[in-house]
Design a protein around this motif. Structure first.
Motif, PDB file in Angstrom:
ATOM      1  N   MET A   1       0.365  -1.489  -0.073  1.00 23.19           N
ATOM      2  CA  MET A   1       0.209  -0.195  -0.068  1.00 23.19           C
ATOM      3  C   MET A   1       0.702   1.226   0.077  1.00 23.19           C
ATOM      4  O   MET A   1       1.863   1.230   0.759  1.00 23.19           O
ATOM      5  CB  MET A   1      -0.897  -0.062   0.877  1.00 23.19           C
ATOM      6  CG  MET A   1      -2.016   1.198   1.155  1.00 23.19           C
ATOM      7  SD  MET A   1      -3.459   0.635   2.321  1.00 23.19           S
ATOM      8  CE  MET A   1      -2.197   0.627   4.063  1.00 23.19           C
ATOM      9  N   THR A   2       0.527   2.420  -1.092  1.00 24.31           N
ATOM     10  CA  THR A   2       1.138   3.109  -0.680  1.00 24.31           C
ATOM     11  C   THR A   2       0.951   4.934  -0.211  1.00 24.31           C
ATOM     12  O   THR A   2      -0.556   4.766   0.573  1.00 24.31           O
ATOM     13  CB  THR A   2       1.509   3.814  -2.051  1.00 24.31           C
ATOM     14  OG1 THR A   2       0.051   4.259  -2.888  1.00 24.31           O
ATOM     15  CG2 THR A   2       2.312   2.881  -3.356  1.00 24.31           C
ATOM     16  N   LEU A   5      -2.103   6.514  -2.028  1.00 25.63           N
ATOM     17  CA  LEU A   5      -3.604   5.376  -2.373  1.00 25.63           C
ATOM     18  C   LEU A   5      -4.325   5.801  -0.688  1.00 25.63           C
ATOM     19  O   LEU A   5      -5.084   5.271  -1.195  1.00 25.63           O
ATOM     20  CB  LEU A   5      -3.368   4.226  -1.967  1.00 25.63           C
ATOM     21  CG  LEU A   5      -4.650   2.979  -2.153  1.00 25.63           C
ATOM     22  CD1 LEU A   5      -3.516   1.926  -3.490  1.00 25.63           C
ATOM     23  CD2 LEU A   5      -5.647   2.375  -0.976  1.00 25.63           C
ATOM     24  N   ILE A   6      -3.773   5.770   0.609  1.00 23.99           N
ATOM     25  CA  ILE A   6      -4.216   6.252   1.950  1.00 23.99           C
ATOM     26  C   ILE A   6      -4.693   7.248   1.606  1.00 23.99           C
ATOM     27  O   ILE A   6      -5.868   8.200   2.235  1.00 23.99           O
ATOM     28  CB  ILE A   6      -3.410   5.949   3.210  1.00 23.99           C
ATOM     29  CG1 ILE A   6      -2.312   4.817   3.355  1.00 23.99           C
ATOM     30  CG2 ILE A   6      -3.707   5.854   3.904  1.00 23.99           C
ATOM     31  CD1 ILE A   6      -0.947   4.481   3.264  1.00 23.99           C
ATOM     32  N   LEU A 118      -8.141  -0.122   5.675  1.00 26.50           N
ATOM     33  CA  LEU A 118      -7.389  -0.115   4.679  1.00 26.50           C
ATOM     34  C   LEU A 118      -6.435  -0.772   4.655  1.00 26.50           C
ATOM     35  O   LEU A 118      -6.571  -1.783   4.351  1.00 26.50           O
ATOM     36  CB  LEU A 118      -7.511   1.353   4.273  1.00 26.50           C
ATOM     37  CG  LEU A 118      -6.860   1.336   2.759  1.00 26.50           C
ATOM     38  CD1 LEU A 118      -8.650   1.268   2.083  1.00 26.50           C
ATOM     39  CD2 LEU A 118      -6.750   3.002   2.211  1.00 26.50           C
ATOM     40  N   CYS A 119      -5.732  -0.918   5.472  1.00 26.08           N
ATOM     41  CA  CYS A 119      -4.924  -1.804   5.664  1.00 26.08           C
ATOM     42  C   CYS A 119      -4.547  -3.463   6.168  1.00 26.08           C
ATOM     43  O   CYS A 119      -4.118  -3.755   5.315  1.00 26.08           O
ATOM     44  CB  CYS A 119      -4.405  -1.694   7.651  1.00 26.08           C
ATOM     45  SG  CYS A 119      -3.038   0.078   7.725  1.00 26.08           S
ATOM     46  N   GLU A 121      -7.682  -4.661   4.292  1.00 23.93           N
ATOM     47  CA  GLU A 121      -7.224  -4.600   2.906  1.00 23.93           C
ATOM     48  C   GLU A 121      -6.529  -5.491   2.436  1.00 23.93           C
ATOM     49  O   GLU A 121      -6.474  -6.123   1.349  1.00 23.93           O
ATOM     50  CB  GLU A 121      -8.248  -3.797   2.470  1.00 23.93           C
ATOM     51  CG  GLU A 121      -9.304  -4.029   2.591  1.00 23.93           C
ATOM     52  CD  GLU A 121     -10.807  -2.696   2.073  1.00 23.93           C
ATOM     53  OE1 GLU A 121     -10.369  -1.589   1.379  1.00 23.93           O
ATOM     54  OE2 GLU A 121     -11.970  -2.359   2.875  1.00 23.93           O
ATOM     55  N   TYR A 122      -5.829  -5.012   2.313  1.00 26.01           N
ATOM     56  CA  TYR A 122      -3.946  -4.529   1.991  1.00 26.01           C
ATOM     57  C   TYR A 122      -2.931  -6.142   2.666  1.00 26.01           C
ATOM     58  O   TYR A 122      -2.108  -5.620   2.074  1.00 26.01           O
ATOM     59  CB  TYR A 122      -3.874  -3.721   1.477  1.00 26.01           C
ATOM     60  CG  TYR A 122      -3.747  -2.448   0.719  1.00 26.01           C
ATOM     61  CD1 TYR A 122      -3.042  -2.784  -0.950  1.00 26.01           C
ATOM     62  CD2 TYR A 122      -4.873  -2.177   0.351  1.00 26.01           C
ATOM     63  CE1 TYR A 122      -3.913  -2.275  -2.181  1.00 26.01           C
ATOM     64  CE2 TYR A 122      -5.448  -2.015  -0.345  1.00 26.01           C
ATOM     65  CZ  TYR A 122      -5.165  -1.530  -1.326  1.00 26.01           C
ATOM     66  OH  TYR A 122      -5.562  -0.915  -2.569  1.00 26.01           O
ATOM     67  N   LEU A 182       2.166  -2.676   7.766  1.00 24.43           N
ATOM     68  CA  LEU A 182       2.720  -2.591   6.299  1.00 24.43           C
ATOM     69  C   LEU A 182       3.619  -1.877   6.262  1.00 24.43           C
ATOM     70  O   LEU A 182       3.396  -0.800   7.478  1.00 24.43           O
ATOM     71  CB  LEU A 182       1.113  -2.336   5.287  1.00 24.43           C
ATOM     72  CG  LEU A 182       0.120  -3.082   5.395  1.00 24.43           C
ATOM     73  CD1 LEU A 182      -0.903  -2.297   4.510  1.00 24.43           C
ATOM     74  CD2 LEU A 182       0.556  -4.018   4.016  1.00 24.43           C
ATOM     75  N   ILE A 184       5.006   1.172   4.909  1.00 28.23           N
ATOM     76  CA  ILE A 184       5.431   2.336   3.535  1.00 28.23           C
ATOM     77  C   ILE A 184       6.227   3.419   4.183  1.00 28.23           C
ATOM     78  O   ILE A 184       6.802   3.367   4.959  1.00 28.23           O
ATOM     79  CB  ILE A 184       3.781   3.095   4.063  1.00 28.23           C
ATOM     80  CG1 ILE A 184       2.255   1.965   4.690  1.00 28.23           C
ATOM     81  CG2 ILE A 184       3.257   4.983   3.600  1.00 28.23           C
ATOM     82  CD1 ILE A 184       0.898   1.985   5.262  1.00 28.23           C
TER      83      ILE A 184
END
Ligand code: SF4
Ligand code: SF4
Length: 262
Positions: A1-2, A5-6, A118-119, A121-122, A182, A184
């Motif tokens: 995830m970038t 995107l967040i 969201l985290c 989901e990734y 994640l 990042i």
């Protein structure tokens, strides 16, 4: 995830969520789009927060909140101009501020949960310390996860005489953060020292109705006494405005907004 995107997901969430509005006051938004910062859990500043002169022993490291944590996402939600302008008058808090403080915090919590989802989901895991069951305050009212200190580490701003954090969008707003497994890319800190963006002009001190801000302008350090501020809130504000509360006269000082980062 970038990061991008967040950031995009946060902005969309802000536009679509009814918790970011106060229809009864004709306020089309409580918060403007947020600032987002990222810190690596290995940043040495996290361990310095355990120093009693900074936050205290009870401040937990990101990896103490979440095993395998790699990044901390920290954000600042700036109150919209309408909310800030309404609260410029000295004395009691404006209605816009009271609603913004209480409804805005509901939005803030919902946003932090959305980022954690969201985290996941990734394929990461995530913890939101501020709403975690382990979150607590010391007798001195220091929390075991200080949003402002985390935001400082993530490059969002520097401290001030009134103990707020001054960002490139001023000091009036709410902070939030999510710890994730994640990885990042961390954002940079464009400052060298903890009080770089405060001019020590004293406007917040003049505006404070409870005299909670001590004059530490010569020493150039924070002067806010949290217990005095809290006592004012509990005795003068909460009983009068229940279920709302808030003050923020220090955060809506004009000078905090004009003290833009270089
Ligand atoms: S009003 Fe002035 S002294 Fe107070 S926090 Fe803002 S810039 Fe610093
Ligand atoms: S929130 Fe209000 S009472 Fe508390 S320090 Fe700021 S101006 Fe003073």
């Amino acid at each position: 995830m970038t990061y991008e995107l967040i950031n995009t997901a946060i902005k969309k969430y802000l536009e679509a969520n009814s918790l970011n509005k106060v229809e009864e006051l004709g306020l089309d938004r409580i918060f403007d789009p947020p600032l987002l910062g990222v810190a690596a859990v290995g940043d040495e500043l996290f361990s310095q927060l355990k120093n009693p002169e900074i936050v205290g022993e009870n401040h937990l490291l990101p990896q103490e909140w979440l095993l395998g944590a790699k990044s901390v996402l920290s954000y600042f939600l700036p109150f919209s101009d309408k909310v800030c302008q309404a609260n410029r008058k000295k004395g009691l808090p404006a209605k816009e501020w009271l609603y913004g403080r209480v409804k805005g915090q509901q939005f803030n919590e919902a946003l932090s949960k959305r980022i954690a989802d969201l985290c996941e989901e990734y394929n990461g895991t995530a913890v939101v310390p501020a709403i975690d069951s382990r979150f607590c305050l010391s007798d001195e009212l220091n929390s075991n996860w200080s949003e402002r200190h985390v935001a400082y580490i993530a490059g969002l701003g520097t401290f001030s005489l009134s103990k707020s954090l001054i960002t490139e969008k001023g000091a009036a707003g709410r902070f939030g953060s999510v710890i994730t497994t994640l990885e990042i890319e961390p954002t940079s800190r464009c400052y060298q020292s903890p009080y770089e963006y405060c001019s020590f002009c004293g406007e917040c001190l003049e505006r404070c109705p409870s005299k909670a801000i001590k004059d530490e302008r010569e020493q150039k350090i924070a002067g806010m006494e949290r217990k005095v501020c809290q006592n004012y809130m509990n005795t003068k504000i909460r009983p009068r405005f229940k279920p709302f509360y808030g003050c923020g006269k220090c955060q809506t000082a004009v000078q905090c907004e004009q003290t833009k980062p270089l």
